[in-house]
Design a protein around this motif. Structure first.
Motif, mmCIF file in Angstrom:
data_model
loop_
_atom_site.group_PDB
_atom_site.id
_atom_site.type_symbol
_atom_site.label_atom_id
_atom_site.label_comp_id
_atom_site.label_asym_id
_atom_site.label_seq_id
_atom_site.Cartn_x
_atom_site.Cartn_y
_atom_site.Cartn_z
ATOM 1 N N VAL A 172 0.811 -1.215 0.000
ATOM 2 C CA VAL A 172 0.000 0.000 0.000
ATOM 3 C C VAL A 172 0.847 1.268 0.000
ATOM 4 O O VAL A 172 0.315 2.370 -0.183
ATOM 5 C CB VAL A 172 -0.970 0.021 1.199
ATOM 6 N N GLU A 173 2.164 1.108 0.201
ATOM 7 C CA GLU A 173 3.042 2.278 0.254
ATOM 8 C C GLU A 173 4.472 1.802 0.057
ATOM 9 O O GLU A 173 4.842 0.708 0.479
ATOM 10 C CB GLU A 173 2.901 2.979 1.608
ATOM 11 N N ARG A 174 5.278 2.643 -0.596
ATOM 12 C CA ARG A 174 6.668 2.263 -0.794
ATOM 13 C C ARG A 174 7.553 3.495 -0.928
ATOM 14 O O ARG A 174 7.106 4.572 -1.325
ATOM 15 C CB ARG A 174 6.826 1.357 -2.019
ATOM 16 N N TRP A 175 8.812 3.314 -0.562
ATOM 17 C CA TRP A 175 9.859 4.315 -0.694
ATOM 18 C C TRP A 175 11.004 3.682 -1.472
ATOM 19 O O TRP A 175 11.231 2.476 -1.382
ATOM 20 C CB TRP A 175 10.384 4.760 0.663
ATOM 21 N N SER A 176 11.776 4.481 -2.192
ATOM 22 C CA SER A 176 12.897 3.935 -2.943
ATOM 23 C C SER A 176 14.118 4.845 -2.816
ATOM 24 O O SER A 176 14.009 6.073 -2.936
ATOM 25 C CB SER A 176 12.524 3.791 -4.422
ATOM 26 N N PHE A 177 15.271 4.238 -2.539
ATOM 27 C CA PHE A 177 16.539 4.940 -2.392
ATOM 28 C C PHE A 177 17.552 4.258 -3.308
ATOM 29 O O PHE A 177 17.666 3.034 -3.283
ATOM 30 C CB PHE A 177 17.061 4.843 -0.953
ATOM 31 N N ASP A 178 18.302 5.021 -4.103
ATOM 32 C CA ASP A 178 19.362 4.392 -4.893
ATOM 33 C C ASP A 178 20.491 5.380 -5.119
ATOM 34 O O ASP A 178 20.293 6.594 -5.110
ATOM 35 C CB ASP A 178 18.825 3.857 -6.221
ATOM 36 N N GLN A 179 21.688 4.843 -5.294
ATOM 37 C CA GLN A 179 22.851 5.653 -5.617
ATOM 38 C C GLN A 179 23.804 4.832 -6.466
ATOM 39 O O GLN A 179 23.805 3.598 -6.422
ATOM 40 C CB GLN A 179 23.570 6.133 -4.348
ATOM 41 N N THR A 180 24.615 5.519 -7.254
ATOM 42 C CA THR A 180 25.602 4.841 -8.077
ATOM 43 C C THR A 180 26.694 4.242 -7.200
ATOM 44 O O THR A 180 27.156 4.869 -6.245
ATOM 45 C CB THR A 180 26.224 5.835 -9.077
#
Length: 324
Positions: A172-180
């Motif tokens: 029902v909910e999501r967060w996303s974090f990314d880095q090279t």
């Protein structure tokens, strides 16, 4: 909590003030915490956040295991080919049509998740999602993974952490974090990668109890807030293993670099943990600036390995554009 542990599979100048708090975030450690929840529990977009981010029972291991299965299946089925009928069917089955999404350029619902994975393939042709660590705690599931076309090389592609809220079998909910992932020799001189598991506990058969997992969470969240909200580096002497293992490519292993950073008089905005999970010997924290309002960005995702009441190892993902 599901007690899952995946198989073993700032300091170079002011610019780094290190992804400012983020690298530091990763260097925090475990101290007595003032409460079982995170600071500023209301500072998350469009959610009712309690007890460090979850509104569900942190001791319901059956539901947590089922939630972890849902998220693992979602990534396994949908990431490899987001345009496939398998990906579309799984996303529509497991992600609510109005599921909230937090992160730069992310869209809601199942289409938003598929678009996120499609964008990863655009950035990295032939990308695979290689899961490194997972956690399920209350209604939250977190996944730490590498996005890469060459899964045998941990110094390629991107590092990512995605956080999901699962209710009644549906995201029902999501967060996303990314880095090279940085290439070449890390600034820290460390030979470890952003993903590897290096710490070897004295008893590698020990499985933390529910009570120990919660104690670990209190310890790591309290330590994080003491260091990055209160900016009190004395916690480094009581909560960290002096030789703790650091997987941030800028910060070296051990506590001495952080002590030097703080003693050098560097100033940075205070951050605090808002959402946290504990599963097995890992504690995950998701942080915002102190005083953040609903909808403000998260600055980092940090993972701490806690063993015998000390932080022994740390990973983080610090997005160029913070997740909001």
């Amino acid at each position: 909590m599901s007690t899952h542990r995946s198989p073993r599979s700032l300091f170079t100048g002011a610019t780094m003030i290190l992804a400012t708090v983020a690298v530091l975030t990763g260097c925090a450690a475990a101290a007595p915490a003032p409460s079982t929840g995170d600071a500023s529990p209301g500072a998350t977009t469009a959610s009712t956040i309690q007890d460090g981010g979850t509104t569900a029972d942190r001791t319901d291991t059956a539901t947590e295991s089922a939630n972890l299965e849902i998220v693992t299946r979602l990534i396994t089925d949908a990431f490899a080919d987001p345009s496939s009928t398998t990906a579309t069917g799984t996303a529509e089955e497991l992600v609510a049509a109005d599921a909230l999404a937090h992160g730069d350029g992310l869209a809601p619902g199942p289409d938003g998740l598929l678009a996120q994975f499609t964008a990863a393939h655009t950035r990295i042709p032939g990308a695979q999602a290689v899961i490194k660590h997972t956690a399920a705690d209350g209604d939250l599931v977190a996944v730490h993974y590498q996005i890469t076309a060459t899964p045998d090389d941990e110094r390629t592609g991107e590092a990512a952490v995605d956080l999901f809220r699962v209710t009644d079998g549906t995201v029902v909910e999501r967060w996303s974090f990314d880095q090279t992932v940085p290439t070449g020799t890390p600034a820290s001189g460390n030979t470890n990668t952003m993903f590897s598991d290096l710490y070897e506990p004295a008893d590698d058969t020990f499985v933390p109890t529910e009570e120990q997992e919660e104690a670990n969470r209190e310890l790591a969240v309290g330590a994080y807030n003491t260091l990055f909200r209160d900016q009190d580096p004395s916690i480094l002497d009581t909560a960290f293993d002096p030789a703790y293992l650091q997987h941030n490519s800028v910060a070296p292993n051990g506590t001495e670099a952080l002590k030097s950073f703080f003693s050098g008089g560097a100033a940075f905005p205070p951050n605090e943990s808002v959402i946290s999970l504990s599963d097995g010997d890992l504690v995950w924290t998701f942080s915002q600036p102190v005083g953040a309002a609903s909808g403000d960005a998260f600055v980092a995702a940090d993972i701490f390995r806690v063993d015998e009441n000390l932080i022994r190892e740390h990973w983080d993902v610090v997005p160029t554009t913070p997740a909001s």
